[in-house]
Structures are given as C-alpha cells and as structure tokens.
Design an enzyme around this catalytic site. Sequence first.
Site, short mmCIF file in Angstrom:
data_model
loop_
_atom_site.label_atom_id
_atom_site.label_comp_id
_atom_site.label_asym_id
_atom_site.label_seq_id
_atom_site.Cartn_x
_atom_site.Cartn_y
_atom_site.Cartn_z
N TYR A 154 0.82 -1.21 0.00
CA TYR A 154 0.00 0.00 0.00
C TYR A 154 0.86 1.26 0.00
O TYR A 154 0.48 2.29 -0.57
CB TYR A 154 -0.92 0.01 1.23
CG TYR A 154 -2.20 -0.77 1.04
CD1 TYR A 154 -3.35 -0.17 0.55
CD2 TYR A 154 -2.25 -2.12 1.35
CE1 TYR A 154 -4.52 -0.89 0.37
CE2 TYR A 154 -3.41 -2.86 1.17
CZ TYR A 154 -4.54 -2.24 0.68
OH TYR A 154 -5.69 -2.95 0.49
N TYR A 174 3.68 5.20 -2.92
CA TYR A 174 3.81 6.56 -2.40
C TYR A 174 5.27 6.87 -2.06
O TYR A 174 5.72 8.01 -2.23
CB TYR A 174 2.92 6.73 -1.16
CG TYR A 174 1.46 6.57 -1.48
CD1 TYR A 174 0.75 7.61 -2.09
CD2 TYR A 174 0.79 5.37 -1.22
CE1 TYR A 174 -0.59 7.45 -2.42
CE2 TYR A 174 -0.54 5.22 -1.55
CZ TYR A 174 -1.24 6.27 -2.14
OH TYR A 174 -2.56 6.12 -2.48
#
Length: 520
Positions: free
Chosen positions: A358, A362
């Site tokens: 996840y 990023y």
Amino acid sequence: MSEVIDLSNVDWDDKAFVQQRLVCFPIPIQRQLLKQYFARPTKFDRNTFLRVTVKDITDKLDIPLKELRLNLTEDDLREEAKRYASAVLALRRQYLNDELVLESIRPMVGQKGIEPLEGYSLQGEISRYSDKNWWLRRLRRVLRKNLEVVFHHLNYVNKKRSLYCSNNTLKARIAQKQYQQEFLANTIATNENGESFSLLELSQKGVADPKIRKGELMMRARGFEELAKSHGHQSAFLTITCPSKYHRAYATTGDENPNWQGFTPLDGQHYLNEIWVLIRSKLSRLNIPFYGFRVSEPQHDGTPHWHLLLFVEAHLYQDMVEVMREYAMREDSEEKGAGEHRFKEVKIDPNKGSATGYIAKYVSKNIDGSDLDSGVYGEDPKDAACRVDAWAACWGIRQFQQLGGCSVTVWRELRRLKNAMQLPEKLKDIFKAADKGDWKNFIEKMGGVFCGRKEQAIHPYYELSVDQSTGEVKTTLYCETELTKVLKGVTAMGKAIVTRFMQWRFESKLAPSFNLEFCE
C-alpha cells in the site's frame, strides 16, 4: 532597460491605479494579474479584483512586495548577502558594542522575512549576522517561498498548469541540485589513512542517495509488517485530507475553488500537524500504542495530505480509527464531500494484499518515480517526483516520518560496524539483525516495538568533536564557546562503541566564490 508591462488597453482613468498595484510584481506575474483583470466583466469588478487580490497576497508575504524579484540570479543573491553582511560589520565598527548593533540588526532581519535568531550567545548571534553564507541561505529560502505564495495565490499551481509546484520553483530546485552535484563532485574528502573520495561518491553510499533511501524505507516497512503478523497486530492504510478551504483549485478541472480562504500549502501542513498532535495525545490517554509510517505529499494544487501505514493491537484497532476519524472530521464536517474525502480507511487483510504494497507507490512517487508507469494524474512519474521534491524543499515539509519503533540512528550505526567484537555478548544479536537488514528482529531484540526510547537496549552516542592533531575541542565557525558535538557511534550497558573512527579534511577544486553558493 527593464521590461514594462503594456497597459494600453486599461481605461485611461484606471491606469495609475493599475500600475501602482502591478509595479511591485515580477513581469510574468504582472501579465497574469492583468489577464485576470481583463477577464472581469465590468470596470468595478476589475478594479475590485485587483485591489483585493494584491492586498490578500501582500498579507500572506513575509517580505514587502518590492523584494519579490522573479528573475533574481544566484549572482544577485550573493551580492545581496555580501551587502547585508558588510552592513552588519560596518555597524559593529561604528558602535563598538554588539548589544547596540543587535538592536539595529534584528528589525532589518525581520524585514527580509527571516526569523531573528534565538538561543545563541551575543557573539554567536552577531557572528551569524556578519556572515555572507548565513545571509545567502536564508535570502534564497525566503525568496523562493514567497514567490511560490504568489504563484499559488494566482492559481498557477494545479493539474492543468503546473502540477504540485510552479515551474519557477521547479527550475530553481533543479538548478540548486545541479549546483550541489557539482559542488560535491569537486570537493575531496581525505581521511587519516590518505584515502580520498569526492563528497559525491560518499553521498552515493548513504541514505542521501534516492535508491538507498527508498530501499531502507521499504525494508523498514516490510519489517514492521512482519512484526505485526507475528504478533497478530492489525494494519491499516489511512488518508487524512485538509478541508475544502485549504484547496486552491478543483481536482478535476484546475479551476479556482470558491471555498478557498487564502491558505497556502504550508498552512495546510500546519493544520494537519495540529490535528495530529491532538490525535496522538488522545491515543496516549487511551493507552493505544501504534507504529508505522507517515507520508506527507501534495495534491495537484500543492495542498498536502497525509497517508498513514499503521499497525496496532487488533482489539484496539477500531478505537484508534475512530479517534483519528473524529479529529479529521472535526472542522467543516458538514461541507460537501467531507465524508467521502477527508478521512479514508483501508483495513488491510493480509490474505488479500501486503501492507507494504500500500505504501510502496507513495514512497516511490515521492523519491524518484521509478517502478511506476505513470503518476496520479497521468504525468511522467520521474517528472512528478522532481516536482514533489521541489514542493517539499520550498515549503519545508518533511515527506516521511517513522512513527514508533526503534531508533533508526542506532540501526544505521550498527550497520557501519565490521563485526560484533566490540559489543557485549547480550547485544550481539542486535548487531546481527541490523547487519542482515532484519528490521523485525532488530526491533524485538532492542526491547520490542512498544518499548520507549529510553528503555531500548542501545542508544546513539555523541561526543565533543576533537582535533586529533592538537587535542583541542572544535567549536562552530561563529563562536569559540559553541562546542560542537558529533555522532560517534552507539552506547549500551554503560559502554560507548565507536563506529566513526576517521578524521577527514576537505579540499575544494572550485573557486571560493562558487563555494558561497552551497547550502542545505
């Protein structure tokens, strides 16, 4: 001859008013203001727009409008730095009393948008004000931030025009990094064994190198995930976004957001920091410990939002999420879209996906853009990473932060050791875990993920910096009473273990005038 904006299409009786409002801005900004001025339908609307906009911008700046010079070069900045440092030295010669000099200098420093220094001795403070390098670093930082305030206010920064930051800020950051590369490549460090390396070579061996930095972040994220699985902790990926009034433009079109109240990206970061302090205090009172990572990144118009990869004991998970939701929704909770966008929760099922997965995109997006096919808005990911870096540098926003867990400094220092011979027997397993890159076992051997920093088995070790040839304690460049401390290794069970043995001397191949440009 300086360029003059064309006001021939402005009504004759408004020209003096318009020129007075525009003249303090750089020419490209004048053009943008004039374009928006003519877009208003009536004379009253046009003049009201210009008066209110210029006032709002002025209120947001740390410096007078006349100090905003878009095309100010590094040479210009160096000359200004020299001039201010020389002015301070002249005052010192005139008064022969540094206390009197400070009374005159501090207001001048504030007028330049620079925070006057606090916590230093009289000699330390006045010496910094007398240094052209000190002035250069701060003048550059203030100029870039305030220019970005203007571009952001005029809606230059959005997905349609200039993603994450203005093109001006991006170009300045690229130029600065190119200079730094040249500076590092031409500065030679020689140790006491006679081995010489460029600072660029040395920087590529540590976390200053983007690939190494990204690899270490992902290693620690995987270690946290493995630890959570072994202890039955629940993981979550949470996103906290600012209220609508902090957003300059709509995400879909890039058009001006009518709810925006003049806030800058830095105001948005302050908002997120403030609610985070409240969240942590509430969770501490409820005895809900957690660990993980926080990523601060820009949305298309530069407004920050936070992604949180968190791990918590399973029975405390819902309580933790509800506390975070409560504070994230406390302000303007009734506005349109608040329930959908302001706080997002993904409860991670390890059977369906990796918690580290996840956060991976990023981390990559905010460091170098590698391993990504495209950015969030379809842009080139490497270009996006450059823009994010420029955004973070301009606003002074910390992109990554570890939450909880053990000291990263200890981890890095142990990895510098060649072997565990210097360590007490009980601590050798900690060294082995660090040496293997096993963050999970490193944390467990250090005392556990919820162990306080003071109770952890090993701590960073600092000592006064000493010149080995003379035995004298080194001081800062600014004051002989400001002793310098340096990281030397780690300390455990009352014993200091040195990991940094070498003394280095530095030699630059560049002219002294070039070295003055180096900062940050």
